[in-house]
Structure formats: C-alpha cells, structure tokens
Design an enzyme around this catalytic site. Structure first.
Site, PDB file in Angstrom:
ATOM      1  N   GLU A   1     -13.915  -6.064  -1.035  1.00  0.00           N
ATOM      2  CA  GLU A   1     -14.074  -6.799  -2.399  1.00  0.00           C
ATOM      3  C   GLU A   1     -15.529  -7.334  -2.661  1.00  0.00           C
ATOM      4  OE1 GLU A   1     -11.279  -6.999  -0.820  1.00  0.00           O
ATOM      5  OE2 GLU A   1      -9.483  -6.562  -2.226  1.00  0.00           O
TER       6      GLU A   1
ATOM      7  N   ALA B   1      -7.808  -0.942  -5.012  1.00  0.00           N
ATOM      8  CA  ALA B   1      -7.554  -0.741  -6.449  1.00  0.00           C
ATOM      9  C   ALA B   1      -8.660   0.304  -6.950  1.00  0.00           C
ATOM     10  CB  ALA B   1      -7.771  -1.934  -7.120  1.00  0.00           C
TER      11      ALA B   1
HETATM   12  C1  HXC Z   1     -11.716   4.840  -7.097  1.00  0.00           C
HETATM   13  C2  HXC Z   1     -12.314   5.664  -4.865  1.00  0.00           C
HETATM   14  C3  HXC Z   1     -12.060   4.736  -4.247  1.00  0.00           C
HETATM   15  C4  HXC Z   1     -11.473   3.482  -4.971  1.00  0.00           C
HETATM   16  C5  HXC Z   1     -12.694   6.288  -2.698  1.00  0.00           C
HETATM   17  N1  HXC Z   1     -12.468   6.823  -4.019  1.00  0.00           N
HETATM   18  N2  HXC Z   1     -12.131   5.176  -2.891  1.00  0.00           N
HETATM   19  N3  HXC Z   1     -12.036   5.974  -6.136  1.00  0.00           N
HETATM   20  N4  HXC Z   1     -11.354   3.815  -6.417  1.00  0.00           N
HETATM   21  N5  HXC Z   1     -11.499   2.257  -4.427  1.00  0.00           N
HETATM   22  C6  HXC Z   1     -12.725   8.102  -4.333  1.00  0.00           C
HETATM   23  C7  HXC Z   1     -14.405   8.468  -4.225  1.00  0.00           C
HETATM   24  O1  HXC Z   1     -15.077   7.868  -5.297  1.00  0.00           O
HETATM   25  C8  HXC Z   1     -14.535   9.976  -4.006  1.00  0.00           C
HETATM   26  O2  HXC Z   1     -14.353  10.573  -5.103  1.00  0.00           O
HETATM   27  C9  HXC Z   1     -13.224  10.151  -3.084  1.00  0.00           C
HETATM   28  O3  HXC Z   1     -12.430   9.008  -3.416  1.00  0.00           O
HETATM   29  C10 HXC Z   1     -13.505  10.225  -1.768  1.00  0.00           C
HETATM   30  O4  HXC Z   1     -14.318   9.147  -1.282  1.00  0.00           O
HETATM   31  P1  HXC Z   1     -15.644   9.108  -0.503  1.00  0.00           P
HETATM   32  O5  HXC Z   1     -16.528   7.801  -0.686  1.00  0.00           O
HETATM   33  O6  HXC Z   1     -16.311  10.309  -0.822  1.00  0.00           O
HETATM   34  O7  HXC Z   1     -15.166   9.225   0.965  1.00  0.00           O
HETATM   35  P2  HXC Z   1     -15.811   8.720   2.285  1.00  0.00           P
HETATM   36  O8  HXC Z   1     -17.505   8.759   2.439  1.00  0.00           O
HETATM   37  O9  HXC Z   1     -15.184   9.091   3.418  1.00  0.00           O
HETATM   38  O10 HXC Z   1     -15.819   7.012   2.321  1.00  0.00           O
HETATM   39  C11 HXC Z   1     -14.395   6.610   2.235  1.00  0.00           C
HETATM   40  C12 HXC Z   1     -14.486   4.886   1.899  1.00  0.00           C
HETATM   41  C13 HXC Z   1     -14.997   4.725   0.535  1.00  0.00           C
HETATM   42  C14 HXC Z   1     -15.123   4.076   3.042  1.00  0.00           C
HETATM   43  C15 HXC Z   1     -12.983   4.357   1.614  1.00  0.00           C
HETATM   44  O11 HXC Z   1     -14.619   5.762  -0.469  1.00  0.00           O
HETATM   45  C16 HXC Z   1     -15.109   3.329   0.106  1.00  0.00           C
HETATM   46  O12 HXC Z   1     -15.694   2.263   0.175  1.00  0.00           O
HETATM   47  N6  HXC Z   1     -14.191   3.172  -1.050  1.00  0.00           N
HETATM   48  C17 HXC Z   1     -14.199   1.951  -1.843  1.00  0.00           C
HETATM   49  C18 HXC Z   1     -13.216   0.990  -0.754  1.00  0.00           C
HETATM   50  C19 HXC Z   1     -13.423  -0.534  -1.630  1.00  0.00           C
HETATM   51  O13 HXC Z   1     -14.323  -1.094  -1.822  1.00  0.00           O
HETATM   52  N7  HXC Z   1     -11.842  -0.804  -1.940  1.00  0.00           N
HETATM   53  C20 HXC Z   1     -11.780  -2.114  -2.587  1.00  0.00           C
HETATM   54  C21 HXC Z   1     -11.654  -1.940  -4.065  1.00  0.00           C
HETATM   55  S1  HXC Z   1     -11.224  -3.412  -5.066  1.00  0.00           S
HETATM   56  P3  HXC Z   1     -15.461  11.657  -5.804  1.00  0.00           P
HETATM   57  O14 HXC Z   1     -14.790  12.030  -7.317  1.00  0.00           O
HETATM   58  O15 HXC Z   1     -16.706  10.975  -5.976  1.00  0.00           O
HETATM   59  O16 HXC Z   1     -15.387  12.729  -4.725  1.00  0.00           O
HETATM   60  C22 HXC Z   1      -9.538  -3.790  -4.643  1.00  0.00           C
HETATM   61  C23 HXC Z   1      -9.235  -5.222  -5.358  1.00  0.00           C
HETATM   62  C24 HXC Z   1      -7.538  -5.032  -5.295  1.00  0.00           C
HETATM   63  O17 HXC Z   1      -8.886  -3.175  -3.941  1.00  0.00           O
HETATM   64  C25 HXC Z   1      -6.814  -6.114  -6.590  1.00  0.00           C
HETATM   65  C26 HXC Z   1      -5.541  -6.284  -6.257  1.00  0.00           C
HETATM   66  C27 HXC Z   1      -4.843  -6.755  -7.448  1.00  0.00           C
END
Ligand code: HXC
Length: 276
Positions: A151, A68
């Site tokens: 999460e 998300a």
């Molecule tokens: C918003 C995101 C994002 C996310 C990545 N980006 N994941 N933006 N929400 N979930 C954006 C980054 O901010 C960045 O934007 C660009 O995408 C590239 O990501 P980087 O972090 O620079 O890449 P990298 O270093 O290769 O790392 C990749 C990654 C990391 C390991 C996937 O981005 C990460 O940990 N993302 C979050 C994953 C996460 O926590 N997901 C769970 C979300 S909660 P900019 O603008 O800075 O370049 C969820 C709840 C679901 O899903 C509920 C359902 C009802």
C-alpha cells in the site's frame, strides 16, 4: 439449495467441508465492493450451515487476491475514511450513522465466524488480499505464494488490519519492513516468519481439504471452543485468557460429546459425535 455468487465459487469437496474460491480472474481477484460482499455472504452462509465443520478460502493458482481494487479506489477522495467508506460503497453522511450501523463490520466477518477458516494461498496475496488471509485461523501456502503489503507504493497504508495482525504475528521489525518498503516475500520466508505452513508436495487446496476434513470429523462444540480460546490469546491478558480457557474447559464437561469422547477412548472405539 446452495446460493450462487457472481465472484465466488462455493463447493463441497468433502463431507463437512465448504470450499469458497475467489473468482475474479481478470483482476487477479482484486477485491471490489461487490466481490467482497460475495465473499462475506458466502462465508456467513457456510458458517450457519449445520452440515459444515470447516471452511476453506482460496483463490487461483496465480493469485489468492491482489488486494483491494485499485481502479475502484483511485478516483476516490484522498481522505482516508471516505476512501474506505467508498471502497465498501457504503455512503454515510455522518460519523454517527457509521457508528450506529457498525460500519466496516463486514471486513471482519471471517474473524466472527464460529467455524474454523483455512486460507489456502497460491500466488499473490497482497494488500487487502494478505489482510483477508491473515483473518483465517490456519494459513497454508503453495511454494508460489507471494505475500506483501504494498500500500505504501500507492500512498496509503494497510487498512484491513495489516499493520496490527502482522505486528502481532511477526514482530515489529519485520512488520515495519513489509509496511514501510512494500517488499513482497516468498513462501519460504513467510514460513520462516511463522505466517504460513508451506505445502511442498501436491496441491495446497488438497492439503487444506485434508486438514478441514480432519477438523470436520471432530465434535463441533469442542472445535468451536478451541477456536474461541486461541483467539482470546490475541485479545486478552494472560491471566484473563487462562481464566477464559478454564471456564470453557469446565463448560465442555456438560456436553454429550465430552461423555462420548471419553467413553469411546476407554472402550477403544471411535467416538460418535452428536455435536451436543
Ligand atoms: C485492480 C488489479 C489489481 C488491484 C491487479 N490488477 N491487481 N486491478 N486492483 N489490486 C489487474 C491489473 O490491472 C491487470 O488488469 C490484471 O489484474 C493483471 O495484473 P498485471 O499487473 O498485468 O499482472 P502482473 O504483471 O503479473 O503483476 C501482478 C501484481 C500487480 C504484482 C500483483 O498486478 C500489482 O502490483 N497489483 C497491485 C497490488 C497492490 O498494490 N495491492 C494493494 C492494493 S491496496 P488489466 O486490465 O490491466 O489486464 C489494498 C488496501 C486494502 O489492498 C484496504 C482494506 C480495507
């Protein structure tokens, strides 16, 4: 005419196959409200199209979906329900209204489709991204796939079925480890755990197209019934599930496809399905 979506590409790589590609590359396909609406509408459109026999959902090489959209969620109220409500940009003043309008039903849209859905996962499938993939009927993964429920690192828990579907799929200890530590697992481990089949030769999307074409070449009624019956295994007791399967099996003997399939076998020819 095919509808156009801002965050999703739709194509027909092979007859009877709809390919839906998540396309928000700047944010690694993070699922914001608009993106998610596009996904569910494109999936529903494919499901309702009589020429489609199977649907593939995929992302990019780098990410199926990174979850998300955290930037969209971050300033929301910390109360869980309102966080999720805001996430879908659906504002309900009252629980009663949420209930009557079947709030969050859209999130489960994939599980309600009649046609089989194949998820082709490359790169990150994290949080809501993994939960989205877990709603598919068949999961294929590239060796680059990275799966996890991170999460807990954000101070929340999976909210799109992650705790429930993972626990049923991989058992308690493995589900607990992913949910409580946020550890990300690679394709091989995900395959050992039974979450995915890894496609080691060639592209995962090409393999998904092959599997989808194969499914699309069968009678749609039998395919739909098979999907419904397997899904019943996750909802019903064994006795109920077996009864449900038997009833569907009996019902299929009233279809033209059953007559045709069995006649074609006896006559040593290919069946001509009429999906009726
Ligand atoms: C918003 C995101 C994002 C996310 C990545 N980006 N994941 N933006 N929400 N979930 C954006 C980054 O901010 C960045 O934007 C660009 O995408 C590239 O990501 P980087 O972090 O620079 O890449 P990298 O270093 O290769 O790392 C990749 C990654 C990391 C390991 C996937 O981005 C990460 O940990 N993302 C979050 C994953 C996460 O926590 N997901 C769970 C979300 S909660 P900019 O603008 O800075 O370049 C969820 C709840 C679901 O899903 C509920 C359902 C009802």
């Amino acid at each position: 005419a095919q509808r156009e979506y801002a965050n999703v590409l739709v194509s027909r790589p092979s007859p009877g196959v709809a390919l839906i590609t998540l396309n928000r590359p700047k944010a690694l396909n993070a699922l914001n409200a608009v993106h998610f609406q596009d996904i569910s509408e494109a999936m529903k459109e494919a499901d309702e199209d009589v020429s489609v026999g199977a649907i593939i959902l995929t992302g990019s090489e780098r990410a199926f979906a990174a979850g998300a959209d955290i930037k969209e969620m971050k300033d929301k109220s910390c109360e869980y329900l309102s966080l999720v409500i805001e996430y879908f940009r659906i504002k309900f003043p009252e629980v009663a209204e949420a209930y009557t309008t079947n709030f969050l039903a859209d999130w489960e849209v994939i599980t309600q489709l009649k046609k089989p859905v194949i998820a082709a996962v490359s790169g990150y499938a994290l949080g809501g991204g993994l939960e989205l993939a877990l709603q598919a009927d068949i999961l294929l993964a590239a060796p680059s796939a990275q799966l996890g429920q991170p999460e807990v690192n954000l101070g929340v828990i999976p909210g799109g079925g992650g705790t429930q579907r993972l626990a049923r799929l991989v058992g308690k200890s493995r589900a607990m480890e992913l949910v409580l530590t946020g550890r990300i697992i690679g394709a091989d481990e995900a395959e050992r755990w039974g979450i995915v089949r890894v496609v080691r030769e060639g592209s995962v999307v090409d393999e998904a197209v092959k599997v989808a074409s194969d499914i699309a070449s069968k009678g749609r009624i039998a395919v739909g019934a098979g999907k419904e019956a397997v899904n019943a295994a996750f909802e019903m007791s064994l006795a109920e599930g077996l009864r449900f399967e038997r009833r569907l099996f009996h019902a299929l003997f009233s279809t033209k496809d059953q007559k045709e399939g069995m006649a074609a076998f006896s006559e040593k020819r290919r069946a001509e399905w009429t999906h009726s």
